[in-house]
Write an enzyme that holds these catalytic residues in place. Structure first.
Site, PDB file in Angstrom:
ATOM      1  N   THR A  81      -5.357  11.611  24.772  1.00  0.00           N
ATOM      2  CA  THR A  81      -5.554  12.969  25.238  1.00  0.00           C
ATOM      3  C   THR A  81      -7.042  13.161  25.399  1.00  0.00           C
ATOM      4  O   THR A  81      -7.836  12.324  24.977  1.00  0.00           O
ATOM      5  CB  THR A  81      -4.982  14.010  24.267  1.00  0.00           C
ATOM      6  OG1 THR A  81      -4.753  15.209  24.982  1.00  0.00           O
ATOM      7  CG2 THR A  81      -5.893  14.299  23.112  1.00  0.00           C
ATOM      8  N   ALA A  83      -9.661  13.764  33.583  1.00  0.00           N
ATOM      9  CA  ALA A  83      -8.319  13.383  34.043  1.00  0.00           C
ATOM     10  C   ALA A  83      -8.373  12.477  35.272  1.00  0.00           C
ATOM     11  O   ALA A  83      -7.501  11.624  35.452  1.00  0.00           O
ATOM     12  CB  ALA A  83      -7.488  14.629  34.338  1.00  0.00           C
ATOM     13  N   CYS A  97      -9.736   8.963  33.231  1.00  0.00           N
ATOM     14  CA  CYS A  97      -9.037   8.409  32.067  1.00  0.00           C
ATOM     15  C   CYS A  97      -7.525   8.340  32.309  1.00  0.00           C
ATOM     16  O   CYS A  97      -6.898   9.362  32.593  1.00  0.00           O
ATOM     17  CB  CYS A  97      -9.327   9.259  30.834  1.00  0.00           C
ATOM     18  SG  CYS A  97      -8.434   8.711  29.371  1.00  0.00           S
ATOM     19  N   THR A 106      -5.176  10.761  30.238  1.00  0.00           N
ATOM     20  CA  THR A 106      -5.431  12.197  30.385  1.00  0.00           C
ATOM     21  C   THR A 106      -4.851  12.658  31.718  1.00  0.00           C
ATOM     22  O   THR A 106      -5.042  11.996  32.730  1.00  0.00           O
ATOM     23  CB  THR A 106      -6.955  12.473  30.345  1.00  0.00           C
ATOM     24  OG1 THR A 106      -7.484  11.979  29.117  1.00  0.00           O
ATOM     25  CG2 THR A 106      -7.262  13.954  30.469  1.00  0.00           C
TER      26      THR A 106
END
EC number: 3.4.25.2
Length: 184
Positions: free
Chosen positions: A12, A166, A169, A172
């Site tokens: 996350t 996001a 990664c 994410t």
């Protein structure tokens, strides 16, 4: 660095921004098991205590929930004292054999202070009002630091930082949850 175990739920990104009388914590909704996305809309940012503290967590999900519950218990012991509750949790984290094995981190904030609670039992305050954790934390941190001196609001900075993380990664996603409080 946390060693990756493909049978553990990870991943996350959580970012916090404190600017112009607001404090924001934002996080994505992806939960990964190894290289598989298990859930895309998990809620890893939430209000705790009497609603006057916001928290975001990253790491192994079950471990993060354990720490969140422990922090809520400390906040009941020390109401309206986030720093004290966090330090007391960190003491427990360092001395309890079970807690020492937890692989999670948290960002927590109230109107007065923002803190990171690390997997080693440290309690850290951010520089420049910005901090990020998790698999995409470095990307979100760099983006938020680049934007902190602009005229964007705390929420706009947090959302943009999360979107950049996001984009980069794989752990994410763009399902971003934001919680905010008025800050002193």
């Amino acid at each position: 660095m946390i060693e990756h175990n493909p049978t553990t739920i990870y991943g996350t990104t959580i970012v916090t921004v404190r600017k112009d009388g607001k404090v924001v914590i934002a996080g994505d909704g992806q939960v990964s098991l190894g290289n598989t996305v298990m859930k895309g809309n998990a809620r890893k940012v939430r209000r705790i205590g009497k609603g006057n503290v916001i928290a975001g967590f990253a790491g192994a999900t079950a471990d993060a929930f354990t720490l969140l519950e422990r922090l809520e218990a400390k906040l009941e012991q020390y109401p309206d004292q986030l720093m004290r509750a966090s330090v007391e949790l960190a003491k427990d984290w360092r001395t309890d054999r079970y807690l020492r094995k937890l692989e999670a981190m948290m960002l927590v904030a109230d109107s007065k202070v923002t803190l990171a609670l690390t997997g080693t039992g440290d309690v850290l305050e951010p520089e420049q009002g910005v901090m990020a954790i998790g698999s995409g934390g470095n990307y979100a941190l760099a983006a938020a630091r680049a934007l902190i001196e602009t005229d964007k609001s705390a929420e706009e900075i947090a959302r943009k930082a999360m979107n950049i993380a996001a984009d980069i990664c794989i752990y994410t996603n763009h399902n971003i949850i934001v919680e905010s409080l008025d800050a002193q």
